[in-house]
Design a protein around this motif. Structure first.
Motif, PDB file in Angstrom:
ATOM      1  N   ARG A 102       0.838  -1.208   0.000  1.00  0.00           N
ATOM      2  CA  ARG A 102       0.000   0.000   0.000  1.00  0.00           C
ATOM      3  C   ARG A 102       0.873   1.259   0.000  1.00  0.00           C
ATOM      4  O   ARG A 102       0.584   2.230  -0.702  1.00  0.00           O
ATOM      5  CB  ARG A 102      -0.946  -0.003   1.194  1.00  0.00           C
ATOM      6  N   ALA A 105       2.234   1.715  -3.412  1.00  0.00           N
ATOM      7  CA  ALA A 105       1.166   2.154  -4.320  1.00  0.00           C
ATOM      8  C   ALA A 105       0.888   3.649  -4.141  1.00  0.00           C
ATOM      9  O   ALA A 105       0.683   4.369  -5.129  1.00  0.00           O
ATOM     10  CB  ALA A 105      -0.101   1.342  -4.060  1.00  0.00           C
ATOM     11  N   ARG A 106       0.875   4.126  -2.898  1.00  0.00           N
ATOM     12  CA  ARG A 106       0.667   5.561  -2.658  1.00  0.00           C
ATOM     13  C   ARG A 106       1.779   6.378  -3.319  1.00  0.00           C
ATOM     14  O   ARG A 106       1.537   7.421  -3.912  1.00  0.00           O
ATOM     15  CB  ARG A 106       0.641   5.861  -1.161  1.00  0.00           C
ATOM     16  N   GLN A 107       2.999   5.901  -3.201  1.00  0.00           N
ATOM     17  CA  GLN A 107       4.128   6.643  -3.746  1.00  0.00           C
ATOM     18  C   GLN A 107       4.164   6.604  -5.274  1.00  0.00           C
ATOM     19  O   GLN A 107       4.604   7.554  -5.913  1.00  0.00           O
ATOM     20  CB  GLN A 107       5.430   6.108  -3.161  1.00  0.00           C
ATOM     21  N   GLY A 109       1.453   6.273  -7.113  1.00  0.00           N
ATOM     22  CA  GLY A 109       0.172   6.772  -7.619  1.00  0.00           C
ATOM     23  C   GLY A 109       0.314   8.000  -8.492  1.00  0.00           C
ATOM     24  O   GLY A 109      -0.424   8.183  -9.453  1.00  0.00           O
ATOM     25  N   ALA A 112       0.999   6.973 -12.005  1.00  0.00           N
ATOM     26  CA  ALA A 112      -0.211   6.470 -12.650  1.00  0.00           C
ATOM     27  C   ALA A 112      -1.111   7.630 -13.054  1.00  0.00           C
ATOM     28  O   ALA A 112      -1.681   7.642 -14.157  1.00  0.00           O
ATOM     29  CB  ALA A 112      -0.954   5.516 -11.715  1.00  0.00           C
ATOM     30  N   LEU A 113      -1.251   8.618 -12.185  1.00  0.00           N
ATOM     31  CA  LEU A 113      -2.080   9.777 -12.483  1.00  0.00           C
ATOM     32  C   LEU A 113      -1.495  10.567 -13.654  1.00  0.00           C
ATOM     33  O   LEU A 113      -2.226  10.989 -14.553  1.00  0.00           O
ATOM     34  CB  LEU A 113      -2.193  10.662 -11.243  1.00  0.00           C
TER      35      LEU A 113
END
Length: 170
Positions: A102, A105-107, A109, A112-113
């Motif tokens: 997680r 994934a936050r880092q 993200g 991805a954006l």
């Protein structure tokens, strides 16, 4: 000794490398001056290299060579039965527990954006170009029809009752 002449693309590329090495800006004008090639030849190669990602446009007519990056390695993400996520990049592997996954994934993200926004921007540009072409075609068609209507009204010997049928419905 090789006496074959260089291809025009290689001449342009070598000139761009020389300009970069000497700290000079790479511009279309400078490339034409130094290579002696026509605008169309230089521009054709530049356009293709920009599409391929080998060249980046700084502003209109000015370019830069991106720093070379190694070939991308194979990336694999697998969720294992014990709740561990296995991430493989090339020949390296990383085993993460759920909280670590997680956090990663936050880092990631933001990447991805960013990718999603670039894709959306590309798609919107394509839609805008298509809409502009269609709009121009429809405007031309309306203009042609209005011209035909004026010609019919001006001298085809039509009666006023017939001309009334040609007027657009309010």
């Amino acid at each position: 000794m090789n006496t074959t002449p260089k291809a025009t693309g290689q001449i342009i590329w070598d000139t761009m490398l020389a300009l970069r090495e000497s700290g000079q800006a790479i511009s279309r004008q400078r490339l034409m001056e130094q290579t002696g090639l026509r605008y169309t030849l230089v521009d054709d190669h530049i356009s293709r290299w920009i599409e391929e990602g080998r060249l980046r446009r700084v502003i209109d007519g000015v370019y830069e060579l991106p720093e070379p990056t190694p070939e991308p390695r194979a990336v694999s993400v697998t969720d294992l039965h014990d709740g561990v996520t296995l991430i493989e990049v090339g020949d390296q592997e990383l085993r993460l527990y759920a909280p670590e996954t997680r956090a990663l994934a936050r880092q990631l993200g933001g990447y991805a954006l960013q990718f999603a926004q670039l894709q959306t921007q590309h798609d919107m540009g394509a839609l805008l170009a298509e809409a502009t072409v269609r709009n121009r075609a429809l405007a031309d068609r309306v203009s042609d029809l209005e011209r035909e209507l004026r010609a019919v009204k001006q001298g085809q010997g039509a009666t006023s009752a017939q001309l009334h049928l040609l007027d657009p419905v309010p």
